[in-house]
Design a protein around this motif. Structure first.
Motif, PDB file in Angstrom:
ATOM      1  N   ARG A  37       6.787   4.790  -0.556  1.00  0.00           N
ATOM      2  CA  ARG A  37       6.349   5.548   0.611  1.00  0.00           C
ATOM      3  C   ARG A  37       5.842   4.597   1.686  1.00  0.00           C
ATOM      4  O   ARG A  37       5.195   5.020   2.645  1.00  0.00           O
ATOM      5  CB  ARG A  37       5.233   6.505   0.157  1.00  0.00           C
ATOM      6  CG  ARG A  37       4.952   7.663   1.073  1.00  0.00           C
ATOM      7  CD  ARG A  37       4.195   8.726   0.288  1.00  0.00           C
ATOM      8  NE  ARG A  37       3.737   9.813   1.133  1.00  0.00           N
ATOM      9  CZ  ARG A  37       2.541   9.846   1.731  1.00  0.00           C
ATOM     10  NH1 ARG A  37       1.702   8.863   1.583  1.00  0.00           N
ATOM     11  NH2 ARG A  37       2.203  10.890   2.462  1.00  0.00           N
ATOM     12  N   VAL A  78       7.136   4.131  -7.045  1.00  0.00           N
ATOM     13  CA  VAL A  78       7.346   4.913  -8.265  1.00  0.00           C
ATOM     14  C   VAL A  78       8.839   4.959  -8.601  1.00  0.00           C
ATOM     15  O   VAL A  78       9.677   4.503  -7.822  1.00  0.00           O
ATOM     16  CB  VAL A  78       6.753   6.348  -8.061  1.00  0.00           C
ATOM     17  CG1 VAL A  78       7.607   7.165  -7.117  1.00  0.00           C
ATOM     18  CG2 VAL A  78       6.501   7.070  -9.367  1.00  0.00           C
ATOM     19  N   TYR A  80      13.611  11.881   3.016  1.00  0.00           N
ATOM     20  CA  TYR A  80      13.127  12.074   1.650  1.00  0.00           C
ATOM     21  C   TYR A  80      14.213  11.678   0.668  1.00  0.00           C
ATOM     22  O   TYR A  80      15.163  12.422   0.435  1.00  0.00           O
ATOM     23  CB  TYR A  80      12.755  13.550   1.462  1.00  0.00           C
ATOM     24  CG  TYR A  80      11.877  13.823   0.263  1.00  0.00           C
ATOM     25  CD1 TYR A  80      10.515  14.099   0.432  1.00  0.00           C
ATOM     26  CD2 TYR A  80      12.396  13.823  -1.022  1.00  0.00           C
ATOM     27  CE1 TYR A  80       9.705  14.357  -0.662  1.00  0.00           C
ATOM     28  CE2 TYR A  80      11.593  14.078  -2.111  1.00  0.00           C
ATOM     29  CZ  TYR A  80      10.253  14.352  -1.931  1.00  0.00           C
ATOM     30  OH  TYR A  80       9.452  14.608  -3.010  1.00  0.00           O
ATOM     31  N   GLY A  86       6.253   5.546   5.210  1.00  0.00           N
ATOM     32  CA  GLY A  86       5.737   6.838   5.643  1.00  0.00           C
ATOM     33  C   GLY A  86       6.226   8.004   4.817  1.00  0.00           C
ATOM     34  O   GLY A  86       5.498   8.954   4.577  1.00  0.00           O
ATOM     35  N   GLY A  87       7.466   7.942   4.360  1.00  0.00           N
ATOM     36  CA  GLY A  87       8.014   8.971   3.477  1.00  0.00           C
ATOM     37  C   GLY A  87       8.754   8.287   2.351  1.00  0.00           C
ATOM     38  O   GLY A  87       8.971   7.069   2.399  1.00  0.00           O
ATOM     39  N   PRO A  88       9.155   9.026   1.315  1.00  0.00           N
ATOM     40  CA  PRO A  88       9.821   8.376   0.188  1.00  0.00           C
ATOM     41  C   PRO A  88      11.232   7.890   0.548  1.00  0.00           C
ATOM     42  O   PRO A  88      12.051   8.672   1.015  1.00  0.00           O
ATOM     43  CB  PRO A  88       9.867   9.478  -0.876  1.00  0.00           C
ATOM     44  CG  PRO A  88       9.769  10.757  -0.126  1.00  0.00           C
ATOM     45  CD  PRO A  88       8.968  10.475   1.100  1.00  0.00           C
ATOM     46  N   TRP A  92       0.833  -1.192   0.000  1.00  0.00           N
ATOM     47  CA  TRP A  92       0.000   0.000   0.000  1.00  0.00           C
ATOM     48  C   TRP A  92       0.879   1.257   0.000  1.00  0.00           C
ATOM     49  O   TRP A  92       1.921   1.284   0.613  1.00  0.00           O
ATOM     50  CB  TRP A  92      -0.949   0.004   1.205  1.00  0.00           C
ATOM     51  CG  TRP A  92      -1.788   1.245   1.258  1.00  0.00           C
ATOM     52  CD1 TRP A  92      -1.701   2.247   2.166  1.00  0.00           C
ATOM     53  CD2 TRP A  92      -2.825   1.614   0.347  1.00  0.00           C
ATOM     54  NE1 TRP A  92      -2.617   3.229   1.866  1.00  0.00           N
ATOM     55  CE2 TRP A  92      -3.320   2.860   0.760  1.00  0.00           C
ATOM     56  CE3 TRP A  92      -3.376   1.018  -0.805  1.00  0.00           C
ATOM     57  CZ2 TRP A  92      -4.342   3.534   0.089  1.00  0.00           C
ATOM     58  CZ3 TRP A  92      -4.398   1.680  -1.477  1.00  0.00           C
ATOM     59  CH2 TRP A  92      -4.877   2.924  -1.024  1.00  0.00           C
ATOM     60  N   ASP A  93       0.440   2.261  -0.686  1.00  0.00           N
ATOM     61  CA  ASP A  93       1.086   3.572  -0.829  1.00  0.00           C
ATOM     62  C   ASP A  93       1.980   3.625  -2.075  1.00  0.00           C
ATOM     63  O   ASP A  93       2.112   2.637  -2.789  1.00  0.00           O
ATOM     64  CB  ASP A  93       1.856   3.997   0.425  1.00  0.00           C
ATOM     65  CG  ASP A  93       1.598   5.482   0.731  1.00  0.00           C
ATOM     66  OD1 ASP A  93       1.525   6.273  -0.226  1.00  0.00           O
ATOM     67  OD2 ASP A  93       1.456   5.840   1.915  1.00  0.00           O
ATOM     68  N   ILE A  94       2.564   4.817  -2.287  1.00  0.00           N
ATOM     69  CA  ILE A  94       3.244   5.106  -3.554  1.00  0.00           C
ATOM     70  C   ILE A  94       4.450   4.189  -3.792  1.00  0.00           C
ATOM     71  O   ILE A  94       5.320   4.059  -2.926  1.00  0.00           O
ATOM     72  CB  ILE A  94       3.719   6.578  -3.561  1.00  0.00           C
ATOM     73  CG1 ILE A  94       2.521   7.535  -3.487  1.00  0.00           C
ATOM     74  CG2 ILE A  94       4.579   6.872  -4.790  1.00  0.00           C
ATOM     75  CD1 ILE A  94       2.902   8.980  -3.236  1.00  0.00           C
TER      76      ILE A  94
END
Lengths: 172, 453
Positions: free
Chosen positions: B326, B310, B352, B329-331, B306-308
């Motif tokens: 992600r 990419v 990030y 929680g963050g990339p 689940w989540d990005i």
């Protein structure tokens, strides 16, 4: 000669293909470029739902529509979560849609320009979908809502990151 | 003397233009370039950019002495010096320091006073001569080792008057092959995004920023070019149909495909040696990475979290995929084993980290990290750890892309205001602007070493 036959074959195959493409294209609601937030007089029939309304009511509706399209939902950096302030804005948008069930809305997700544009387009998509899903939870007709993400490509205010991390609703 | 005929290719509005250049390999005594190939001890592999090789490139000789020839000779010697300097391997010695002028005294071995070049610190010397006759240009080049006092390679090229740039590059390639045993980057291209025409479109220029040509005409936001490993296809994202869709373009203009699934269709990267690519699609309601055929059909879903997910970058052997997720929680960067599908997290510093780009040798990954609002380019070991920051205090630095020989990294930066494309060595040295165009440039993507279209 051989070339000619191939050319004719190609044309024969291409033309129905192009027709198909055109007809498919029409079925889909093409998300348009962001429109000016000022309300459009020519579209007034879409929200004028009763002949009994007086001029004053129309003016109120105009102001509602103006607010619906101009008031963004803001987000924290790298977040697609709707905070309390954002929730209040979505509530007001849901209320507007209850009275304007015919409005076709594009929910646009945007980011500030920090970070990578691919990631930001994905993040803007999540922001747009978060707002769309909440609107549907609040009773809006999901089939009238489409989402689009512009990532960091359409800044509202190049000098202020906070103003760019937003979702805007545009009435088609 | 042996004479080889062969075609050289040039992009001209994407039409293949074949220009025949006659190449004459000069046999100068017993010394041809091939006799010493294999002694690649000139360029240190461990740290090639700290100890640059001092090289002298005096003005080339105008063989018959007319004004036209002198002009071409000067331009060609400057271009060769710039082309060699571009690699980061050389320090080109200022011509004011020279004690002799081969364009007057002669360019062949017997006319070179090696002591004069040793005195000014040169380790290599290139002499050249230009002969213009009607619309034909002949160029000859010689590379000398100053310490060994010997000719390393000599070449002569003949072509039309607009072939001089290619002749100079051809000799630069010979020089790099002589010194490194590899072909270098002189036939590579760089795809990038530019807003010059009003909307962001894709362009392709030569490795050194020369001759940018617009290759998309969508009049809508277009970005993320990705070269296939044979250089024949570019995949990219465009809003041509109103939203983020994936386009697969044959550069010879014959075929193309569009992936316009609902949601956003993003960040293509080709599988090495195959007509397949990976890309991030969100039609399922979640941004996930898929393996696609070169015609845009889904083969299988690769990520399941689940989540990005990419920005995939495939390792040169095709066995691993670095990507941004992600999920924590963050990339952050993750690596997937393409065989087993197992995933491990690669970056743990900072909140990030994005834009992984696998080095051509497979041992390093360049990426973008954001630390206290500063966006910079880093390189880390592909196995994890060892991150080194390459850009510092120079605006936002993004989109790293390795040159095919792994020695240079192209990237975009806001160091001069609006985003422009820059290049540096893979150690972060010699940072300079690559593309001189109006508007904003971003998303540079270096092609394979030789592209064929």
């Amino acid at each position: 000669m051989k070339k000619n036959i191939w050319l004719r074959l190609a044309v024969l195959l291409l033309i129905p293909g192009m027709l198909l493409t055109v007809s498919c294209g029409k079925k889909k609601a093409e998300p348009s470029a962001p429109q000016p937030v000022v309300s459009d007089e020519s579209a007034s029939s879409s929200y004028d739902d009763g002949s009994s309304r007086g001029a004053d009511d129309a003016a109120v509706t105009d102001a509602d529509r103006e607010r619906f399209t101009s008031e963004p939902i803001y987000f924290a950096f790298d977040s697609a979560s709707i905070d309390d302030a954002g929730r209040a804005v979505v509530d007001s948008k849901a209320a507007y849609l209850k009275n304007n069930t015919q409005a076709a809305v594009v929910v646009e997700g945007h980011c500030d320009e920090r970070g990578t544009n691919e990631y930001n387009i994905a993040l803007g998509d999540r922001r747009a979908n978060a707002v769309k899903n909440l609107l549907v939870d609040l009773g809006a007709d999901g089939s009238k809502l489409t989402t689009i993400s512009y990532g960091e490509e359409r800044l509202a205010d190049p000098t202020n990151h906070d103003k760019n991390r937003r979702v805007q609703c545009v009435i088609e | 003397m042996k004479i080889n005929m062969f075609g050289m290719k040039k992009i001209g509005g994407l039409k293949k233009v074949l220009v025949a250049v006659v190449l004459i390999h000069m046999a100068l005594g017993a010394l041809t370039g091939h006799t010493v190939a294999g002694e690649y001890n000139y360029i240190s592999i461990s740290n090639p950019f700290m100890n640059k090789i001092p090289i002298a490139v005096p003005y080339f000789s105008a063989m018959s002495g007319n004004a036209d020839e002198k002009k071409i000779a000067r331009e060609a010697s400057d271009l060769l010096a710039e082309t060699l300097e571009f690699t980061g391997f050389f320090k080109v010695i200022d011509r004011d320091a020279f004690l002799e002028d081969p364009s007057q005294q002669g360019i062949v071995t017997s006319r070179i006073n090696f002591k004069n070049w040793r005195t000014i610190g040169a380790e290599l010397l290139i002499t050249g001569g230009v002969l213009v006759s009607s619309d034909q240009v002949e160029m000859e080049f010689r590379l000398f080792d100053i310490f060994k006092e010997k000719l390393l390679i000599g070449k002569r090229y003949k072509g039309n008057s607009d072939d001089t740039r290619r002749m100079v590059r051809r000799f630069a390639k010979e020089v790099i092959f002589q010194l490194t045993g590899k072909n270098g980057i002189f036939e590579s291209k760089i795809a990038f995004v530019s807003s010059t025409s009003g909307s962001k479109e894709l362009y392709i220029c030569d490795f050194d920023g020369y001759d940018p040509i617009k290759i998309t005409h969508k009049n809508k936001l277009t970005f993320s070019p990705a070269w296939s490993s044979d250089g024949r296809y570019i995949a990219f994202t465009s809003y041509a149909r109103g939203k983020a869709d994936l386009y697969i373009k044959n550069l010879s203009g014959k075929r193309g495909a569009v992936v316009d699934l609902p949601g956003v269709n993003l960040s293509p990267c080709w599988m090495p040696g195959r007509f397949e690519l990976v890309a991030s699609l969100s039609f399922s309601g979640d941004q996930e990475i898929y393996l696609l055929t070169g015609t845009g059909k889904i083969i299988k879903r690769l990520t399941n979290q689940w989540d990005i997910d990419v920005s995939p970058s495939i390792s040169p052997d095709g066995g691993q995929m670095a990507f941004v997720s992600r999920r924590s929680g963050g990339p952050q960067l993750y690596v997937m084993d393409m065989g087993s599908g197992s995933v491990r997290r690669l970056t743990f510093q900072g909140n990030y980290n994005t834009s992984p780009s696998w080095s051509p040798a497979g041992d390093k990954i360049a990426f973008v990290g954001m630390v206290s609002n500063a966006i910079d380019i880093y390189v880390m070991d592909a196995k994890g750890g060892g991150a080194i920051q390459l850009t510092h205090n120079t605006g936002d630095n993004e989109s790293p892309s390795w040159s095919p020989d792994g020695n240079l990294i192209a990237f975009s930066s806001t160091r001069e205001g609006r985003p422009k494309v820059y290049v540096m060595t893979s150690f972060g040295t010699d940072q300079r602007r690559l593309i001189a165009m109006t508007g904003e440039q971003s998303c540079p993507r270096w092609s394979p070493s030789e592209i064929d279209y």
